[in-house]
Design a protein around this motif. Structure first.
Motif, PDB file in Angstrom:
ATOM      1  N   ASN A  50       0.826  -1.204   0.000  1.00  0.00           N
ATOM      2  CA  ASN A  50       0.000   0.000   0.000  1.00  0.00           C
ATOM      3  C   ASN A  50       0.864   1.259   0.000  1.00  0.00           C
ATOM      4  OD1 ASN A  50      -2.267   1.611   0.117  1.00  0.00           O
ATOM      5  ND2 ASN A  50      -2.393   1.539   2.347  1.00  0.00           N
ATOM      6  N   LEU A  67      -1.675  -4.149   2.178  1.00  0.00           N
ATOM      7  CA  LEU A  67      -3.134  -4.099   2.228  1.00  0.00           C
ATOM      8  C   LEU A  67      -3.703  -5.200   3.120  1.00  0.00           C
ATOM      9  CD1 LEU A  67      -4.115  -3.276  -1.470  1.00  0.00           C
ATOM     10  CD2 LEU A  67      -4.211  -1.792   0.522  1.00  0.00           C
ATOM     11  N   GLN A  68      -3.053  -6.363   3.167  1.00  0.00           N
ATOM     12  CA  GLN A  68      -3.515  -7.472   3.995  1.00  0.00           C
ATOM     13  C   GLN A  68      -2.540  -7.684   5.151  1.00  0.00           C
ATOM     14  OE1 GLN A  68      -2.538  -8.143   0.761  1.00  0.00           O
ATOM     15  NE2 GLN A  68      -4.499  -7.923  -0.305  1.00  0.00           N
TER      16      GLN A  68
END
Length: 176
Positions: free
Chosen positions: A75, A96-97
């Motif tokens: 990100n 993001l995860q």
């Protein structure tokens, strides 16, 4: 006098209402994802981030992003700099995860630009939790307490490196 006091109280209540209105408007305009103002939001972002140490000074964020692309979708990459704009040698990579963090930890001790990277989980900084280290006493300084009278043979009134001439003082001095 009472009329003036009543006018001042009305002005104060009007100012409080305006202040509350402005505060509510600013709180509604603030984006929680971009600001990172709440502690819960910061903890959630930090759970998806890693700290990367020993980053080469010539590395760009794009190169760090390509290095960590195999772990998951990156990100943001933040390379910290000093006040002159020179890199400090470490970076933060946000995914993001949260599962990508465990994959990124496997890249610990991998090489980028010929330097071995140190990858750890990013910790959440809690304000006010800095450890207080008191000052250590300097053995070369003479500490005088307010109430105690120190005899003249324990310290040199002439300073460091000066040799007294052993003359009687011309005037009375209450300090030694």
């Amino acid at each position: 006098m009472k009329i003036r006091l009543k006018e001042m109280e009305e002005e104060a209540t009007a100012l409080r209402q305006m202040h509350a209105k402005v505060g509510n408007e600013m709180a509604s305009k603030q984006d929680p994802a971009a600001g990172g103002s709440s502690l819960a939001n910061r903890e959630e972002v930090d759970s998806r981030s890693v700290f990367v140490g020993n980053v080469d000074y010539s590395c760009t964020p794009e190169e760090v992003q390509q290095h960590f692309q195999s772990c998951g979708t990156v990100n943001r990459v933040t390379i910290r700099t000093d006040k002159f704009g020179q890199p400090k040698g470490y970076a933060y990579v946000e995914f993001l995860q949260s599962e990508a963090v465990q994959e990124a930890l496997h890249l610990n001790e991998s090489e980028l630009h010929g330097r071995q990277l140190k990858v750890t989980v990013k910790r959440t900084n809690v304000p006010g939790m800095k450890q207080h280290r008191p000052r250590r006493p300097n053995p070369f300084m003479v500490y005088q307490s307010r109430g105690a009278i120190i005899p003249p043979f324990l310290y040199s009134p002439y300073g460091y490196g000066k040799i007294p001439r052993f003359r009687m003082p011309m005037r009375y001095s209450p300090y030694y």
